[in-house]
Design an enzyme around this catalytic site. Structure first.
Site, PDB file in Angstrom:
ATOM      1  N   ASP A 120       0.864  -1.184   0.000  1.00  0.00           N
ATOM      2  CA  ASP A 120       0.000   0.000   0.000  1.00  0.00           C
ATOM      3  C   ASP A 120       0.904   1.239   0.000  1.00  0.00           C
ATOM      4  O   ASP A 120       2.142   1.125  -0.144  1.00  0.00           O
ATOM      5  CB  ASP A 120      -1.007  -0.045   1.166  1.00  0.00           C
ATOM      6  CG  ASP A 120      -0.358   0.176   2.534  1.00  0.00           C
ATOM      7  OD1 ASP A 120       0.873   0.315   2.615  1.00  0.00           O
ATOM      8  OD2 ASP A 120      -1.107   0.211   3.528  1.00  0.00           O
ATOM      9  N   HIS A 121       0.301   2.403   0.219  1.00  0.00           N
ATOM     10  CA  HIS A 121       1.093   3.650   0.169  1.00  0.00           C
ATOM     11  C   HIS A 121       2.198   3.661   1.222  1.00  0.00           C
ATOM     12  O   HIS A 121       3.266   4.223   1.004  1.00  0.00           O
ATOM     13  CB  HIS A 121       0.172   4.861   0.347  1.00  0.00           C
ATOM     14  CG  HIS A 121      -0.699   4.763   1.563  1.00  0.00           C
ATOM     15  ND1 HIS A 121      -1.788   3.921   1.603  1.00  0.00           N
ATOM     16  CD2 HIS A 121      -0.630   5.356   2.779  1.00  0.00           C
ATOM     17  CE1 HIS A 121      -2.360   4.021   2.802  1.00  0.00           C
ATOM     18  NE2 HIS A 121      -1.665   4.877   3.533  1.00  0.00           N
ATOM     19  N   CYS A 149       3.026  -3.296   4.032  1.00  0.00           N
ATOM     20  CA  CYS A 149       2.165  -2.183   4.429  1.00  0.00           C
ATOM     21  C   CYS A 149       2.885  -1.479   5.569  1.00  0.00           C
ATOM     22  O   CYS A 149       4.076  -1.730   5.793  1.00  0.00           O
ATOM     23  CB  CYS A 149       0.747  -2.645   4.790  1.00  0.00           C
ATOM     24  SG  CYS A 149       0.622  -3.671   6.262  1.00  0.00           S
ATOM     25  N   GLY A 150       2.219  -0.592   6.289  1.00  0.00           N
ATOM     26  CA  GLY A 150       2.918   0.154   7.331  1.00  0.00           C
ATOM     27  C   GLY A 150       3.522  -0.751   8.389  1.00  0.00           C
ATOM     28  O   GLY A 150       4.703  -0.660   8.711  1.00  0.00           O
ATOM     29  N   THR A 151       2.692  -1.631   8.917  1.00  0.00           N
ATOM     30  CA  THR A 151       3.155  -2.548   9.963  1.00  0.00           C
ATOM     31  C   THR A 151       3.464  -3.941   9.435  1.00  0.00           C
ATOM     32  O   THR A 151       4.102  -4.741  10.131  1.00  0.00           O
ATOM     33  CB  THR A 151       2.063  -2.724  11.029  1.00  0.00           C
ATOM     34  OG1 THR A 151       0.882  -3.215  10.375  1.00  0.00           O
ATOM     35  CG2 THR A 151       1.756  -1.409  11.734  1.00  0.00           C
ATOM     36  N   GLY A 161      -1.631  -5.799   8.543  1.00  0.00           N
ATOM     37  CA  GLY A 161      -2.825  -5.859   7.702  1.00  0.00           C
ATOM     38  C   GLY A 161      -2.581  -6.685   6.449  1.00  0.00           C
ATOM     39  O   GLY A 161      -3.408  -7.519   6.061  1.00  0.00           O
ATOM     40  N   HIS A 202      11.007 -23.612   8.801  1.00  0.00           N
ATOM     41  CA  HIS A 202      10.019 -24.321   9.622  1.00  0.00           C
ATOM     42  C   HIS A 202       8.585 -24.184   9.129  1.00  0.00           C
ATOM     43  O   HIS A 202       7.777 -25.075   9.360  1.00  0.00           O
ATOM     44  CB  HIS A 202      10.077 -23.815  11.073  1.00  0.00           C
ATOM     45  CG  HIS A 202      11.325 -24.215  11.793  1.00  0.00           C
ATOM     46  ND1 HIS A 202      11.500 -24.019  13.139  1.00  0.00           N
ATOM     47  CD2 HIS A 202      12.463 -24.804  11.351  1.00  0.00           C
ATOM     48  CE1 HIS A 202      12.702 -24.469  13.505  1.00  0.00           C
ATOM     49  NE2 HIS A 202      13.306 -24.941  12.427  1.00  0.00           N
ATOM     50  N   ASN A 203       8.262 -23.060   8.495  1.00  0.00           N
ATOM     51  CA  ASN A 203       6.860 -22.804   8.116  1.00  0.00           C
ATOM     52  C   ASN A 203       6.623 -22.853   6.611  1.00  0.00           C
ATOM     53  O   ASN A 203       5.492 -22.687   6.173  1.00  0.00           O
ATOM     54  CB  ASN A 203       6.394 -21.434   8.638  1.00  0.00           C
ATOM     55  CG  ASN A 203       6.753 -21.202  10.089  1.00  0.00           C
ATOM     56  OD1 ASN A 203       7.481 -20.267  10.428  1.00  0.00           O
ATOM     57  ND2 ASN A 203       6.275 -22.058  10.972  1.00  0.00           N
ATOM     58  N   HIS A 256       8.447 -30.584  10.376  1.00  0.00           N
ATOM     59  CA  HIS A 256       7.785 -29.313  10.043  1.00  0.00           C
ATOM     60  C   HIS A 256       6.728 -29.508   8.960  1.00  0.00           C
ATOM     61  O   HIS A 256       5.757 -28.770   8.899  1.00  0.00           O
ATOM     62  CB  HIS A 256       8.823 -28.279   9.617  1.00  0.00           C
ATOM     63  CG  HIS A 256       9.822 -28.011  10.700  1.00  0.00           C
ATOM     64  ND1 HIS A 256       9.467 -27.452  11.900  1.00  0.00           N
ATOM     65  CD2 HIS A 256      11.147 -28.287  10.781  1.00  0.00           C
ATOM     66  CE1 HIS A 256      10.536 -27.363  12.673  1.00  0.00           C
ATOM     67  NE2 HIS A 256      11.568 -27.869  12.017  1.00  0.00           N
TER      68      HIS A 256
HETATM   69  C1  RB5 Z   1      -1.929   2.648   6.448  1.00  0.00           C
HETATM   70  O1  RB5 Z   1      -1.955   3.864   7.109  1.00  0.00           O
HETATM   71  C2  RB5 Z   1      -1.707   1.498   7.429  1.00  0.00           C
HETATM   72  O2  RB5 Z   1      -2.821   1.319   8.243  1.00  0.00           O
HETATM   73  C3  RB5 Z   1      -1.388   0.222   6.676  1.00  0.00           C
HETATM   74  O3  RB5 Z   1      -0.271   0.439   5.894  1.00  0.00           O
HETATM   75  C4  RB5 Z   1      -1.046  -1.003   7.478  1.00  0.00           C
HETATM   76  O4  RB5 Z   1      -0.080  -0.741   8.444  1.00  0.00           O
HETATM   77  C5  RB5 Z   1      -2.160  -1.792   7.978  1.00  0.00           C
HETATM   78  O5  RB5 Z   1      -1.973  -2.865   8.573  1.00  0.00           O
END
Ligand code: RB5
Length: 145
Positions: free
Chosen positions: A9-10, A66-68, A71, A99-100, A134
């Site tokens: 994503d962005h 993505c950011g984290t 998601g 293992h996975n 495994h």
């Molecule tokens: C976007 O702002 C953020 O929510 C997305 O990149 C992600 O981290 C979601 O899990």
């Protein structure tokens, strides 16, 4: 050489571009599922098509950002044939493969330096599944329904 699927994503756009260029320079073929700019998008809109393609065996390996990374991995792991692992250090990437038998690497674009991310990617791509005990465990992962 096999084609990798990559998508973000962005919040993962800059890291995706960095990794894609590095992979291309090493001779990998890369199918880019987007996103293609900093403009805000909803990560499921990018990750569903990529994960579906992995599920259908169109590509063997994917990288999602993505950011984290949370998601993106949640979406990818909705698919029976997908084992997405959120990795932020090479040791985790190594074990996720050994293992996975992870077939998608999820990265936290906002929480990892590009050089560290590249190290994680390199280990992920160069490590094989160990099988053995495994394999039994991995076979127990798919959803009941
Ligand atoms: C976007 O702002 C953020 O929510 C997305 O990149 C992600 O981290 C979601 O899990």
């Amino acid at each position: 050489m096999k084609t990798l699927a990559i998508g973000c994503d962005h919040a993962g756009y800059e890291l995706k571009e960095y990794l894609r260029e590095k992979l291309l320079s090493l001779g990998y073929e890369v199918k880019d599922f987007g996103t293609y700019s900093h403009d805000s998008v909803d990560y499921p809109d990018i990750i569903h098509p990529l994960a579906e393609a992995i599920d259908q065996c169109l590509y063997e390996t994917g990288i999602i950002i993505c950011g984290t990374g949370a998601g993106a991995s949640m979406v990818a792991n909705k698919y029976r044939g997908v084992r997405a692992a959120l990795c932020w250090m090479p040791e985790i990437a190594e074990l996720a493969r050994k293992h996975n038998d992870a077939n998608i690497l999820a990265l936290p674009g906002r929480f990892i330096h590009p050089d560290a991310a590249w190290e994680v990617v390199s280990v992920f791509l160069s490590t094989s599944f160990e099988g053995g005990r495994h394999e039994r465990r991995v076979k127990k992962i798919p959803p009941i329904l």
